[in-house]
Design a protein around this motif. Structure first.
Motif, PDB file in Angstrom:
ATOM      1  N   GLY A   1      -3.591   2.615  -7.058  1.00 53.62           N
ATOM      2  CA  GLY A   1      -3.019   3.529  -6.085  1.00 53.62           C
ATOM      3  C   GLY A   1      -3.211   3.157  -4.636  1.00 53.62           C
ATOM      4  O   GLY A   1      -2.757   3.876  -3.739  1.00 53.62           O
ATOM      5  N   LYS A   2      -3.872   2.012  -4.368  1.00 60.94           N
ATOM      6  CA  LYS A   2      -4.044   1.583  -2.988  1.00 60.94           C
ATOM      7  C   LYS A   2      -2.729   1.015  -2.446  1.00 60.94           C
ATOM      8  O   LYS A   2      -1.950   0.415  -3.183  1.00 60.94           O
ATOM      9  CB  LYS A   2      -5.127   0.500  -2.877  1.00 60.94           C
ATOM     10  N   THR A   3      -2.521   1.193  -1.153  1.00 58.27           N
ATOM     11  CA  THR A   3      -1.350   0.631  -0.491  1.00 58.27           C
ATOM     12  C   THR A   3      -1.796  -0.557   0.357  1.00 58.27           C
ATOM     13  O   THR A   3      -2.802  -0.468   1.059  1.00 58.27           O
ATOM     14  CB  THR A   3      -0.672   1.689   0.401  1.00 58.27           C
ATOM     15  N   ILE A   4      -1.053  -1.662   0.263  1.00 55.74           N
ATOM     16  CA  ILE A   4      -1.459  -2.889   0.944  1.00 55.74           C
ATOM     17  C   ILE A   4      -0.290  -3.427   1.765  1.00 55.74           C
ATOM     18  O   ILE A   4       0.821  -3.572   1.258  1.00 55.74           O
ATOM     19  CB  ILE A   4      -1.920  -3.958  -0.077  1.00 55.74           C
ATOM     20  N   LEU A   5      -0.568  -3.695   3.028  1.00 59.55           N
ATOM     21  CA  LEU A   5       0.396  -4.357   3.908  1.00 59.55           C
ATOM     22  C   LEU A   5      -0.229  -5.664   4.350  1.00 59.55           C
ATOM     23  O   LEU A   5      -1.367  -5.676   4.839  1.00 59.55           O
ATOM     24  CB  LEU A   5       0.715  -3.482   5.114  1.00 59.55           C
ATOM     25  N   LEU A   6       0.492  -6.763   4.155  1.00 58.84           N
ATOM     26  CA  LEU A   6      -0.045  -8.046   4.622  1.00 58.84           C
ATOM     27  C   LEU A   6       1.019  -8.820   5.371  1.00 58.84           C
ATOM     28  O   LEU A   6       2.201  -8.784   5.029  1.00 58.84           O
ATOM     29  CB  LEU A   6      -0.601  -8.864   3.456  1.00 58.84           C
ATOM     30  N   THR A   7       0.582  -9.482   6.436  1.00 58.65           N
ATOM     31  CA  THR A   7       1.460 -10.401   7.144  1.00 58.65           C
ATOM     32  C   THR A   7       1.178 -11.798   6.608  1.00 58.65           C
ATOM     33  O   THR A   7       0.042 -12.114   6.248  1.00 58.65           O
ATOM     34  CB  THR A   7       1.221 -10.384   8.663  1.00 58.65           C
ATOM     35  N   THR A   8       2.203 -12.614   6.534  1.00 56.60           N
ATOM     36  CA  THR A   8       1.998 -13.945   5.957  1.00 56.60           C
ATOM     37  C   THR A   8       3.087 -14.914   6.390  1.00 56.60           C
ATOM     38  O   THR A   8       4.211 -14.511   6.708  1.00 56.60           O
ATOM     39  CB  THR A   8       1.947 -13.859   4.417  1.00 56.60           C
ATOM     40  N   HIS A   9       2.727 -16.203   6.405  1.00 56.88           N
ATOM     41  CA  HIS A   9       3.709 -17.275   6.531  1.00 56.88           C
ATOM     42  C   HIS A   9       3.881 -17.969   5.181  1.00 56.88           C
ATOM     43  O   HIS A   9       4.690 -18.892   5.052  1.00 56.88           O
ATOM     44  CB  HIS A   9       3.251 -18.310   7.570  1.00 56.88           C
ATOM     45  N   VAL A  10       3.098 -17.552   4.191  1.00 55.71           N
ATOM     46  CA  VAL A  10       3.098 -18.190   2.877  1.00 55.71           C
ATOM     47  C   VAL A  10       4.133 -17.494   1.990  1.00 55.71           C
ATOM     48  O   VAL A  10       3.956 -16.334   1.606  1.00 55.71           O
ATOM     49  CB  VAL A  10       1.692 -18.118   2.223  1.00 55.71           C
ATOM     50  N   MET A  11       5.211 -18.181   1.686  1.00 53.38           N
ATOM     51  CA  MET A  11       6.305 -17.553   0.948  1.00 53.38           C
ATOM     52  C   MET A  11       5.883 -17.153  -0.473  1.00 53.38           C
ATOM     53  O   MET A  11       6.421 -16.205  -1.042  1.00 53.38           O
ATOM     54  CB  MET A  11       7.511 -18.496   0.909  1.00 53.38           C
ATOM     55  N   GLU A  12       4.913 -17.871  -1.053  1.00 53.52           N
ATOM     56  CA  GLU A  12       4.422 -17.494  -2.381  1.00 53.52           C
ATOM     57  C   GLU A  12       3.759 -16.123  -2.338  1.00 53.52           C
ATOM     58  O   GLU A  12       3.818 -15.368  -3.309  1.00 53.52           O
ATOM     59  CB  GLU A  12       3.430 -18.532  -2.913  1.00 53.52           C
ATOM     60  N   ASP A  13       3.132 -15.794  -1.198  1.00 53.43           N
ATOM     61  CA  ASP A  13       2.543 -14.462  -1.053  1.00 53.43           C
ATOM     62  C   ASP A  13       3.632 -13.396  -1.090  1.00 53.43           C
ATOM     63  O   ASP A  13       3.472 -12.340  -1.702  1.00 53.43           O
ATOM     64  CB  ASP A  13       1.776 -14.359   0.272  1.00 53.43           C
ATOM     65  N   ALA A  14       4.727 -13.661  -0.402  1.00 53.70           N
ATOM     66  CA  ALA A  14       5.826 -12.694  -0.363  1.00 53.70           C
ATOM     67  C   ALA A  14       6.369 -12.416  -1.760  1.00 53.70           C
ATOM     68  O   ALA A  14       6.722 -11.279  -2.085  1.00 53.70           O
ATOM     69  CB  ALA A  14       6.940 -13.207   0.549  1.00 53.70           C
ATOM     70  N   GLU A  15       6.412 -13.445  -2.591  1.00 49.33           N
ATOM     71  CA  GLU A  15       6.940 -13.279  -3.944  1.00 49.33           C
ATOM     72  C   GLU A  15       6.024 -12.432  -4.815  1.00 49.33           C
ATOM     73  O   GLU A  15       6.448 -11.889  -5.837  1.00 49.33           O
ATOM     74  CB  GLU A  15       7.172 -14.659  -4.567  1.00 49.33           C
ATOM     75  N   GLU A  16       4.752 -12.284  -4.419  1.00 50.72           N
ATOM     76  CA  GLU A  16       3.800 -11.455  -5.166  1.00 50.72           C
ATOM     77  C   GLU A  16       3.926  -9.974  -4.805  1.00 50.72           C
ATOM     78  O   GLU A  16       3.435  -9.106  -5.520  1.00 50.72           O
ATOM     79  CB  GLU A  16       2.360 -11.911  -4.864  1.00 50.72           C
ATOM     80  N   ALA A  17       4.570  -9.674  -3.680  1.00 51.62           N
ATOM     81  CA  ALA A  17       4.622  -8.307  -3.169  1.00 51.62           C
ATOM     82  C   ALA A  17       5.687  -7.469  -3.884  1.00 51.62           C
ATOM     83  O   ALA A  17       6.610  -7.998  -4.494  1.00 51.62           O
ATOM     84  CB  ALA A  17       4.897  -8.332  -1.667  1.00 51.62           C
ATOM     85  N   ASN A  18       5.547  -6.140  -3.755  1.00 53.03           N
ATOM     86  CA  ASN A  18       6.557  -5.231  -4.304  1.00 53.03           C
ATOM     87  C   ASN A  18       7.799  -5.201  -3.425  1.00 53.03           C
ATOM     88  O   ASN A  18       8.918  -5.082  -3.926  1.00 53.03           O
ATOM     89  CB  ASN A  18       6.003  -3.806  -4.415  1.00 53.03           C
ATOM     90  N   GLN A  19       7.583  -5.268  -2.114  1.00 45.20           N
ATOM     91  CA  GLN A  19       8.718  -5.327  -1.210  1.00 45.20           C
ATOM     92  C   GLN A  19       8.396  -6.231  -0.026  1.00 45.20           C
ATOM     93  O   GLN A  19       7.232  -6.472   0.291  1.00 45.20           O
ATOM     94  CB  GLN A  19       9.162  -3.935  -0.738  1.00 45.20           C
ATOM     95  N   VAL A  20       9.452  -6.725   0.586  1.00 45.77           N
ATOM     96  CA  VAL A  20       9.345  -7.695   1.676  1.00 45.77           C
ATOM     97  C   VAL A  20      10.127  -7.167   2.873  1.00 45.77           C
ATOM     98  O   VAL A  20      11.232  -6.637   2.719  1.00 45.77           O
ATOM     99  CB  VAL A  20       9.918  -9.065   1.245  1.00 45.77           C
TER     100      VAL A  20
END
Length: 245
Positions: free
Chosen positions: A182-201
Protein backbone atom coordinates in the motif's frame (compact mmCIF):
# COMPACT_ATOMS: atom_id res chain seq x y z
CA UNK A 1 -8.13 8.27 -2.71
CA UNK A 2 -5.20 9.62 -4.69
CA UNK A 3 -2.05 9.98 -2.58
CA UNK A 4 -0.72 12.59 -5.02
CA UNK A 5 -3.20 14.75 -6.93
CA UNK A 6 -1.95 17.56 -9.19
CA UNK A 7 -4.29 19.73 -11.23
CA UNK A 8 -3.24 22.32 -13.83
CA UNK A 9 0.06 23.00 -12.08
CA UNK A 10 2.10 25.91 -13.31
CA UNK A 11 5.40 26.56 -11.55
CA UNK A 12 8.22 29.00 -12.08
CA UNK A 13 10.41 31.80 -10.81
CA UNK A 14 9.53 35.39 -11.65
CA UNK A 15 8.62 35.46 -15.34
CA UNK A 16 10.31 32.12 -16.03
CA UNK A 17 7.97 29.13 -16.37
CA UNK A 18 9.56 25.83 -15.27
CA UNK A 19 6.44 23.63 -15.33
CA UNK A 20 3.34 24.22 -17.42
CA UNK A 21 -0.07 22.53 -17.09
CA UNK A 22 1.00 19.37 -15.21
CA UNK A 23 -1.81 16.99 -14.23
CA UNK A 24 -1.15 13.83 -12.25
CA UNK A 25 -2.95 11.26 -10.10
CA UNK A 26 -1.02 8.60 -8.14
CA UNK A 27 -2.99 6.12 -6.03
CA UNK A 28 -1.94 4.20 -2.93
CA UNK A 29 0.21 1.22 -3.90
CA UNK A 30 1.37 2.74 -7.19
CA UNK A 31 4.92 3.39 -8.37
CA UNK A 32 5.38 6.44 -10.61
CA UNK A 33 8.56 6.93 -12.63
CA UNK A 34 9.28 10.55 -13.51
CA UNK A 35 11.53 10.79 -16.57
CA UNK A 36 13.15 13.76 -18.25
CA UNK A 37 16.51 15.31 -19.17
CA UNK A 38 18.40 17.61 -16.80
CA UNK A 39 16.59 20.93 -16.56
CA UNK A 40 13.26 19.45 -17.62
CA UNK A 41 11.54 20.39 -14.34
CA UNK A 42 11.67 17.07 -12.45
CA UNK A 43 13.32 18.52 -9.33
CA UNK A 44 10.91 21.47 -9.34
CA UNK A 45 7.95 19.08 -9.53
CA UNK A 46 9.31 16.97 -6.64
CA UNK A 47 9.95 20.11 -4.58
CA UNK A 48 6.37 21.26 -5.20
CA UNK A 49 4.92 17.87 -4.24
CA UNK A 50 6.92 17.98 -1.00
CA UNK A 51 5.67 21.49 -0.24
CA UNK A 52 9.07 23.14 -0.55
CA UNK A 53 7.64 25.36 -3.31
CA UNK A 54 4.19 26.92 -3.43
CA UNK A 55 2.34 26.35 -6.73
CA UNK A 56 2.30 29.45 -8.92
CA UNK A 57 -1.00 28.25 -10.36
CA UNK A 58 -3.04 25.08 -9.93
CA UNK A 59 -3.49 22.65 -7.06
CA UNK A 60 -1.23 20.09 -5.38
CA UNK A 61 -2.81 17.70 -2.85
CA UNK A 62 -0.61 15.14 -1.09
CA UNK A 63 -1.96 12.59 1.41
CA UNK A 64 -5.27 14.44 1.39
CA UNK A 65 -3.76 17.84 2.25
CA UNK A 66 -3.17 20.91 0.12
CA UNK A 67 0.52 21.65 -0.23
CA UNK A 68 2.59 23.29 1.05
CA UNK A 69 1.92 21.87 4.53
CA UNK A 70 4.87 21.34 6.86
CA UNK A 71 3.15 18.62 8.90
CA UNK A 72 2.90 16.38 5.82
CA UNK A 73 6.70 16.09 5.57
CA UNK A 74 6.68 13.65 8.49
CA UNK A 75 4.76 11.21 6.28
CA UNK A 76 7.15 11.42 3.32
CA UNK A 77 10.37 9.44 3.02
CA UNK A 78 12.82 11.31 0.81
CA UNK A 79 16.07 10.37 -0.88
CA UNK A 80 17.73 13.43 -2.40
CA UNK A 81 19.92 13.48 -5.50
CA UNK A 82 22.87 14.61 -3.38
CA UNK A 83 23.74 12.58 -0.28
CA UNK A 84 23.08 14.43 3.00
CA UNK A 85 25.18 12.24 5.30
CA UNK A 86 27.48 12.79 8.27
CA UNK A 87 30.88 11.62 7.06
CA UNK A 88 32.50 11.46 10.51
CA UNK A 89 29.80 9.10 11.81
CA UNK A 90 29.43 5.43 10.99
CA UNK A 91 26.55 4.28 8.82
CA UNK A 92 24.90 2.80 11.94
CA UNK A 93 25.17 6.16 13.72
CA UNK A 94 23.72 7.95 10.68
CA UNK A 95 20.77 5.57 10.64
CA UNK A 96 20.14 5.97 14.38
CA UNK A 97 20.32 9.76 14.01
CA UNK A 98 17.78 9.81 11.19
CA UNK A 99 15.53 7.40 13.11
CA UNK A 100 15.46 9.96 15.91
CA UNK A 101 14.90 12.83 13.46
CA UNK A 102 11.99 10.99 11.84
CA UNK A 103 10.40 9.97 15.13
CA UNK A 104 10.89 6.22 14.73
CA UNK A 105 9.89 4.45 17.97
CA UNK A 106 12.97 3.24 19.86
CA UNK A 107 11.41 -0.24 20.21
CA UNK A 108 11.53 -0.78 16.43
CA UNK A 109 14.66 1.19 15.53
CA UNK A 110 17.00 -1.82 15.51
CA UNK A 111 14.59 -3.84 13.40
CA UNK A 112 14.04 -1.01 10.90
CA UNK A 113 17.79 -0.32 10.60
CA UNK A 114 18.63 -4.00 10.10
CA UNK A 115 15.96 -4.37 7.40
CA UNK A 116 16.93 -1.19 5.52
CA UNK A 117 20.63 -2.10 5.65
CA UNK A 118 19.89 -5.58 4.28
CA UNK A 119 17.87 -4.15 1.38
CA UNK A 120 20.84 -2.06 0.23
CA UNK A 121 23.55 -4.63 1.08
CA UNK A 122 25.23 -2.59 3.81
CA UNK A 123 24.81 -4.95 6.77
CA UNK A 124 28.52 -5.81 6.91
CA UNK A 125 29.56 -2.15 6.56
CA UNK A 126 27.38 -0.45 9.18
CA UNK A 127 30.28 0.19 11.57
CA UNK A 128 32.45 1.91 8.95
CA UNK A 129 32.71 5.68 8.93
CA UNK A 130 30.82 7.15 6.00
CA UNK A 131 33.90 9.12 4.92
CA UNK A 132 35.40 5.75 3.95
CA UNK A 133 32.39 4.79 1.83
CA UNK A 134 32.47 4.83 -1.97
CA UNK A 135 30.01 7.00 -3.87
CA UNK A 136 27.79 4.00 -4.58
CA UNK A 137 27.76 2.98 -0.91
CA UNK A 138 26.69 6.50 0.07
CA UNK A 139 23.78 6.32 -2.37
CA UNK A 140 22.74 3.01 -0.85
CA UNK A 141 22.92 4.47 2.66
CA UNK A 142 20.78 7.43 1.56
CA UNK A 143 18.17 4.99 0.28
CA UNK A 144 18.25 3.07 3.58
CA UNK A 145 17.63 6.34 5.45
CA UNK A 146 14.58 7.04 3.26
CA UNK A 147 13.20 3.58 4.08
CA UNK A 148 13.60 3.50 7.88
CA UNK A 149 10.53 5.55 8.83
CA UNK A 150 8.22 3.22 6.83
CA UNK A 151 6.39 6.23 5.30
CA UNK A 152 3.14 6.04 3.29
CA UNK A 153 4.81 8.07 0.52
CA UNK A 154 8.39 7.53 -0.63
CA UNK A 155 10.10 10.00 -3.00
CA UNK A 156 13.41 8.85 -4.49
CA UNK A 157 15.60 11.10 -6.64
CA UNK A 158 17.77 8.95 -8.94
CA UNK A 159 17.87 5.98 -6.52
CA UNK A 160 19.75 3.54 -8.77
CA UNK A 161 22.62 5.81 -9.90
CA UNK A 162 25.95 4.09 -9.22
CA UNK A 163 24.30 0.81 -8.20
CA UNK A 164 25.19 -2.51 -9.84
CA UNK A 165 22.50 -4.47 -11.76
CA UNK A 166 22.15 -7.20 -9.11
CA UNK A 167 21.56 -4.73 -6.29
CA UNK A 168 19.24 -2.69 -8.51
CA UNK A 169 17.11 -5.81 -8.96
CA UNK A 170 17.09 -6.39 -5.20
CA UNK A 171 16.02 -2.79 -4.53
CA UNK A 172 13.21 -3.07 -7.07
CA UNK A 173 12.04 -6.28 -5.39
CA UNK A 174 11.74 -4.33 -2.13
CA UNK A 175 9.98 -1.39 -3.82
CA UNK A 176 7.42 -3.73 -5.38
CA UNK A 177 6.82 -5.35 -1.97
CA UNK A 178 6.30 -1.93 -0.41
CA UNK A 179 3.86 -0.96 -3.16
CA UNK A 180 1.97 -4.23 -2.68
CA UNK A 181 1.63 -3.29 1.00
CA UNK A 182 0.00 0.00 0.00
CA UNK A 183 2.96 2.38 -0.07
CA UNK A 184 3.11 4.99 -2.82
CA UNK A 185 6.47 5.56 -4.51
CA UNK A 186 7.58 8.37 -6.80
CA UNK A 187 11.04 8.15 -8.31
CA UNK A 188 12.94 10.28 -10.77
CA UNK A 189 15.28 8.43 -13.08
CA UNK A 190 17.35 8.49 -16.25
CA UNK A 191 17.40 4.68 -16.27
CA UNK A 192 14.77 3.47 -18.73
CA UNK A 193 14.73 -0.01 -17.15
CA UNK A 194 13.52 1.65 -13.95
CA UNK A 195 10.63 3.23 -15.83
CA UNK A 196 9.58 -0.17 -17.16
CA UNK A 197 9.28 -1.42 -13.55
CA UNK A 198 6.83 1.34 -12.59
CA UNK A 199 3.02 1.24 -12.69
CA UNK A 200 2.89 4.54 -14.53
CA UNK A 201 5.33 6.87 -16.23
CA UNK A 202 5.32 10.66 -16.56
CA UNK A 203 7.74 12.06 -19.13
CA UNK A 204 8.66 15.74 -18.81
CA UNK A 205 10.60 17.77 -21.35
CA UNK A 206 10.93 21.54 -21.35
CA UNK A 207 8.55 21.77 -18.39
CA UNK A 208 5.72 20.00 -20.20
CA UNK A 209 4.28 16.50 -19.87
CA UNK A 210 4.98 14.92 -23.25
CA UNK A 211 3.81 11.37 -22.47
CA UNK A 212 1.96 9.78 -19.57
CA UNK A 213 0.49 6.37 -18.76
CA UNK A 214 1.38 2.78 -17.96
CA UNK A 215 4.50 1.41 -19.67
CA UNK A 216 2.38 -1.05 -21.68
CA UNK A 217 -0.06 1.67 -22.79
CA UNK A 218 2.78 3.96 -23.88
CA UNK A 219 4.47 1.20 -25.90
CA UNK A 220 1.14 0.50 -27.60
CA UNK A 221 0.31 4.17 -28.18
CA UNK A 222 3.65 4.94 -29.84
CA UNK A 223 3.94 1.50 -31.47
CA UNK A 224 7.53 0.98 -30.27
CA UNK A 225 9.31 -1.68 -28.23
CA UNK A 226 11.02 0.31 -25.46
CA UNK A 227 10.32 3.20 -23.08
CA UNK A 228 13.40 4.96 -24.46
CA UNK A 229 11.83 4.94 -27.94
CA UNK A 230 8.61 6.36 -26.44
CA UNK A 231 10.57 9.26 -24.96
CA UNK A 232 12.42 9.97 -28.20
CA UNK A 233 9.23 9.91 -30.29
CA UNK A 234 7.27 12.01 -27.78
CA UNK A 235 10.11 14.56 -27.85
CA UNK A 236 10.01 14.71 -31.65
CA UNK A 237 6.23 15.17 -31.52
CA UNK A 238 6.67 18.02 -29.01
CA UNK A 239 9.23 19.73 -31.26
CA UNK A 240 6.97 19.41 -34.29
CA UNK A 241 4.01 20.82 -32.34
CA UNK A 242 6.06 23.80 -31.15
CA UNK A 243 7.28 24.54 -34.70
CA UNK A 244 3.71 24.59 -35.96
CA UNK A 245 2.39 27.01 -33.32
Amino acid sequence: MAIISITNLKQGYGKTTVLNDINLQVAAGEILALIGPSGAGKTTLVSTIMGMLKPKEGEVIVLGQHMPRRESLAQIGYMAQSDALYDELTAQENLVFFCEMQGVNKKVQSQRIAHAAAVVNLTMDLNKRVKNYSGGMKRRLSLAIALISDPPLLILDEPTVGIDPELRQQIWHELHQMAAAGKTILLTTHVMEDAEEANQVLMIRGGEAIAQGTPAALLSQYQVTSIEQVFLQAGRDQDAHNRNR
